[in-house]
Scaffold this motif. Structure first.
Motif, PDB file in Angstrom:
ATOM      1  N   GLU A  50      28.006  44.033  38.297  1.00 30.66           N
ATOM      2  CA  GLU A  50      28.886  43.740  39.552  1.00 30.66           C
ATOM      3  C   GLU A  50      30.481  43.405  39.045  1.00 30.66           C
ATOM      4  O   GLU A  50      31.390  43.920  39.527  1.00 30.66           O
ATOM      5  CB  GLU A  50      28.441  42.567  40.634  1.00 30.66           C
ATOM      6  CG  GLU A  50      29.035  42.396  41.750  1.00 30.66           C
ATOM      7  CD  GLU A  50      28.570  43.366  42.720  1.00 30.66           C
ATOM      8  OE1 GLU A  50      27.416  43.507  43.149  1.00 30.66           O
ATOM      9  OE2 GLU A  50      29.629  44.126  43.228  1.00 30.66           O
ATOM     10  N   LEU A  51      30.459  42.606  37.817  1.00 36.21           N
ATOM     11  CA  LEU A  51      31.683  42.234  37.466  1.00 36.21           C
ATOM     12  C   LEU A  51      32.293  43.452  37.079  1.00 36.21           C
ATOM     13  O   LEU A  51      33.509  43.710  37.100  1.00 36.21           O
ATOM     14  CB  LEU A  51      31.548  40.928  36.425  1.00 36.21           C
ATOM     15  CG  LEU A  51      32.881  40.447  36.066  1.00 36.21           C
ATOM     16  CD1 LEU A  51      33.499  39.754  37.202  1.00 36.21           C
ATOM     17  CD2 LEU A  51      32.574  39.478  34.812  1.00 36.21           C
ATOM     18  N   HIS A  54      33.676  45.803  39.440  1.00 31.39           N
ATOM     19  CA  HIS A  54      34.990  45.345  40.196  1.00 31.39           C
ATOM     20  C   HIS A  54      36.290  45.338  39.128  1.00 31.39           C
ATOM     21  O   HIS A  54      37.335  45.603  39.659  1.00 31.39           O
ATOM     22  CB  HIS A  54      34.941  43.951  40.774  1.00 31.39           C
ATOM     23  CG  HIS A  54      34.040  44.069  41.919  1.00 31.39           C
ATOM     24  ND1 HIS A  54      34.759  44.322  43.298  1.00 31.39           N
ATOM     25  CD2 HIS A  54      32.803  43.751  42.463  1.00 31.39           C
ATOM     26  CE1 HIS A  54      33.865  44.341  44.275  1.00 31.39           C
ATOM     27  NE2 HIS A  54      32.460  43.848  43.879  1.00 31.39           N
TER      28      HIS A  54
ATOM     29  N   SER B  16      38.557  31.543  33.575  1.00 36.60           N
ATOM     30  CA  SER B  16      38.753  32.915  34.321  1.00 36.60           C
ATOM     31  C   SER B  16      37.477  33.326  35.124  1.00 36.60           C
ATOM     32  O   SER B  16      37.630  34.257  35.651  1.00 36.60           O
ATOM     33  CB  SER B  16      39.055  33.955  33.429  1.00 36.60           C
ATOM     34  OG  SER B  16      40.279  33.820  32.510  1.00 36.60           O
ATOM     35  N   ASP B  17      36.712  32.134  35.387  1.00 35.29           N
ATOM     36  CA  ASP B  17      35.380  32.720  36.209  1.00 35.29           C
ATOM     37  C   ASP B  17      35.420  31.420  37.290  1.00 35.29           C
ATOM     38  O   ASP B  17      36.277  30.775  37.680  1.00 35.29           O
ATOM     39  CB  ASP B  17      34.039  32.469  35.250  1.00 35.29           C
ATOM     40  CG  ASP B  17      33.055  33.323  35.602  1.00 35.29           C
ATOM     41  OD1 ASP B  17      32.991  33.736  36.716  1.00 35.29           O
ATOM     42  OD2 ASP B  17      32.129  33.444  34.850  1.00 35.29           O
ATOM     43  N   LEU B  73      40.720  35.769  38.822  1.00 34.09           N
ATOM     44  CA  LEU B  73      41.235  36.605  39.422  1.00 34.09           C
ATOM     45  C   LEU B  73      40.156  37.161  40.569  1.00 34.09           C
ATOM     46  O   LEU B  73      39.344  36.793  40.622  1.00 34.09           O
ATOM     47  CB  LEU B  73      41.752  37.759  38.534  1.00 34.09           C
ATOM     48  CG  LEU B  73      42.583  37.587  37.275  1.00 34.09           C
ATOM     49  CD1 LEU B  73      42.872  38.951  36.433  1.00 34.09           C
ATOM     50  CD2 LEU B  73      43.877  36.926  37.846  1.00 34.09           C
ATOM     51  N   TYR B  75      39.176  40.084  41.479  1.00 35.93           N
ATOM     52  CA  TYR B  75      37.876  40.860  41.147  1.00 35.93           C
ATOM     53  C   TYR B  75      36.819  40.150  40.797  1.00 35.93           C
ATOM     54  O   TYR B  75      35.704  40.535  41.260  1.00 35.93           O
ATOM     55  CB  TYR B  75      38.374  41.893  40.254  1.00 35.93           C
ATOM     56  CG  TYR B  75      38.127  41.712  38.889  1.00 35.93           C
ATOM     57  CD1 TYR B  75      36.837  41.975  38.145  1.00 35.93           C
ATOM     58  CD2 TYR B  75      38.969  40.641  38.152  1.00 35.93           C
ATOM     59  CE1 TYR B  75      36.839  41.381  36.632  1.00 35.93           C
ATOM     60  CE2 TYR B  75      39.079  40.433  36.915  1.00 35.93           C
ATOM     61  CZ  TYR B  75      37.908  40.847  36.072  1.00 35.93           C
ATOM     62  OH  TYR B  75      37.880  40.283  34.688  1.00 35.93           O
ATOM     63  N   THR B  76      36.910  38.966  40.006  1.00 35.70           N
ATOM     64  CA  THR B  76      36.017  38.187  39.565  1.00 35.70           C
ATOM     65  C   THR B  76      35.412  37.134  40.777  1.00 35.70           C
ATOM     66  O   THR B  76      34.056  37.385  40.969  1.00 35.70           O
ATOM     67  CB  THR B  76      36.462  37.049  38.397  1.00 35.70           C
ATOM     68  OG1 THR B  76      36.994  37.775  37.514  1.00 35.70           O
ATOM     69  CG2 THR B  76      35.294  36.252  37.999  1.00 35.70           C
ATOM     70  N   LYS B  78      35.196  38.071  44.004  1.00 35.35           N
ATOM     71  CA  LYS B  78      34.396  39.081  44.724  1.00 35.35           C
ATOM     72  C   LYS B  78      33.010  39.577  44.166  1.00 35.35           C
ATOM     73  O   LYS B  78      32.095  39.348  44.925  1.00 35.35           O
ATOM     74  CB  LYS B  78      35.228  40.477  45.146  1.00 35.35           C
ATOM     75  CG  LYS B  78      36.007  40.724  46.338  1.00 35.35           C
ATOM     76  CD  LYS B  78      36.498  42.164  46.576  1.00 35.35           C
ATOM     77  CE  LYS B  78      36.037  42.659  47.514  1.00 35.35           C
ATOM     78  NZ  LYS B  78      36.712  43.671  48.240  1.00 35.35           N
ATOM     79  N   ALA B  79      33.236  39.660  42.844  1.00 35.80           N
ATOM     80  CA  ALA B  79      31.887  40.248  42.164  1.00 35.80           C
ATOM     81  C   ALA B  79      31.092  39.149  42.233  1.00 35.80           C
ATOM     82  O   ALA B  79      29.776  39.232  42.350  1.00 35.80           O
ATOM     83  CB  ALA B  79      32.181  40.446  40.750  1.00 35.80           C
TER      84      ALA B  79
END
Lengths: 302, 94
Positions: A50-51, A54, B16-17, B73, B75-76, B78-79
């Motif tokens: 998933e990561l 994205h 960053s997570d 960020l 994208y992270t 959301k994922a």
């Protein structure tokens, strides 16, 4: 004229680590691979997939980005392809390639997704790593199984393990003897197929001297580039694989006298008292193409 | 429409997570987000909104979320939310 994308360094980034993924492009590697295979624990395969999806979809990178999927014989391989292809990586890196059938299988899946998503046909490429004697025996078949194939790579640790030996470090003379034949055979297969050959990672980050020796050796064997897992190694790898100014200068002179000889219709060419024949001309062309791709030589022609 | 059947989490508390913990909630109780972030003042609302939107896009109306964000960020975020949803819905994605 040789027009090939430069792949001196191919750097892995662990697929479940957002900090690594988002920064992987800034270190100057020619190519980066987002890995959802060995660097990701079995319990995190879903979150890494998933990561990476994205990251590919929402971030922009200054270099080409491949994705190393789990092998299609594992429970995750096909799902990796199905999930990640629509995010349009530049290439799929298959680990432990052993037959042309695997490649044709993956090629079919890519073709389907390209059609469905409206991507340019043939735009997603394939790179395969060879990690077993069986894979090496079939290396040419693998390398020619699809027009998407851009490179074959050797997975050094895995290959050594499958030989029941280990990857040695040694010194510039004794280092890497266990992989010597395998590396050369891989280059033969790549050259016959007209694609690139990439060497495996060198894992001791503190030992720059042996790294330089190893890169120098694989360059001599004919490899186009080397994999790495740490950005610290990129500059060293590039330094070895990028032609020096003397090499560029000499290549330039070789091509100049060659063209003069062509114009004068003279058969025998000499430079600095040495005869210049066709292999040297081809090598000179390759040196300048590499230098041009590396951005350190700008003259057109030749 | 995805149905959450059990609590699940995704992500880490590394830099960053974001660590997302997601649990089913009674119908009609809405999406309740509890967020911890070092950048709460600047980005708190943005992160909260992104989490809620991501849940709604997956057809989820009711859920309890605890999120511990460490400079992730978009994208992270959301994922990680999507992975938590799939896990809470009883799918592992493989």
């Amino acid at each position: 004229m040789i027009k090939e994308r430069l792949r001196r360094s191919v750097m892995y980034a662990a697929g479940n680590n957002p900090g690594l993924l988002q920064n992987a492009g800034i270190y100057g590697a020619d190519s980066v691979i987002f890995d959802v295979e060995d660097s990701v624990a079995v319990t995190e395969k879903d979150s890494a997939r998933e990561l990476v999806y994205h990251a590919l979809k929402h971030l922009q990178f200054p270099c080409e980005i491949g994705v190393r999927i789990n092998h299609i014989s594992t429970p995750w391989g096909y799902d990796d392809l199905e999930y990640l292809l629509p995010a349009k990586p530049d290439y799929i890196r298959l680990p432990k390639g052993e037959s042309g059938d695997e490649i044709r299988d993956i090629d079919k899946m890519i073709t389907k997704v390209e059609e469905k998503c409206g991507f340019e046909p043939g735009s997603i490429k394939i790179m395969v790593s060879i990690e077993t004697p069986k894979g090496l025996r079939n290396a040419y078949e693998i390398a020619t199984a699809s027009p998407r194939m851009i490179a074959i790579a050797i997975g050094g640790e895995d290959f050594a393990a499958s030989l029941k030996t280990e990857k040695t470090k040694g010194n510039s003379i004794t280092g890497g003897r266990e992989l010597f034949v395998a590396r050369s055979m891989l280059v033969f297969a790549a050259r016959e197929a007209g694609i690139q050959a990439i060497d495996s990672v060198f894992s001791d980050l503190r030992d720059e001297e042996t790294l330089i020796n190893e890169v120098t050796m694989v360059k001599e064997l004919g490899f186009d580039g080397k994999s790495c897992v740490n950005p610290r190694q990129i500059d060293i790898i590039h330094r070895v694989f990028t032609p020096s100014s003397q090499e560029i200068d000499y290549a330039h002179r070789v091509l100049t006298v060659y063209q003069e000889a062509l114009a004068n219709k003279s058969g025998v060419i000499a430079l600095d008292g040495k005869m210049i024949d066709m292999p040297m001309v081809i090598r000179a062309e390759r040196v300048l193409a590499n230098a041009r791709a590396a951005g350190i030589y700008h003259k057109e022609g030749n | 429409m995805t149905r959450l059947v059990r609590p699940a989490q995704a992500g880490t508390i590394e830099s960053s997570d974001i660590l997302v913990m997601l649990a089913p909630a009674d119908e009609g109780t809405g999406i309740q987000v509890e967020l911890k972030s070092p950048t709460m003042q600047q980005y708190g609302e943005h992160i909260r909104g992104l989490i809620i939107r991501t849940l709604q896009e997956q057809g989820i109306q009711d859920a309890i979320i605890h999120a511990n964000e460490k400079g992730a960020l978009d994208y992270t975020i959301k994922a990680r939310v999507k992975t938590a949803i799939r896990r809470a819905a009883g799918q592992r994605g493989f």
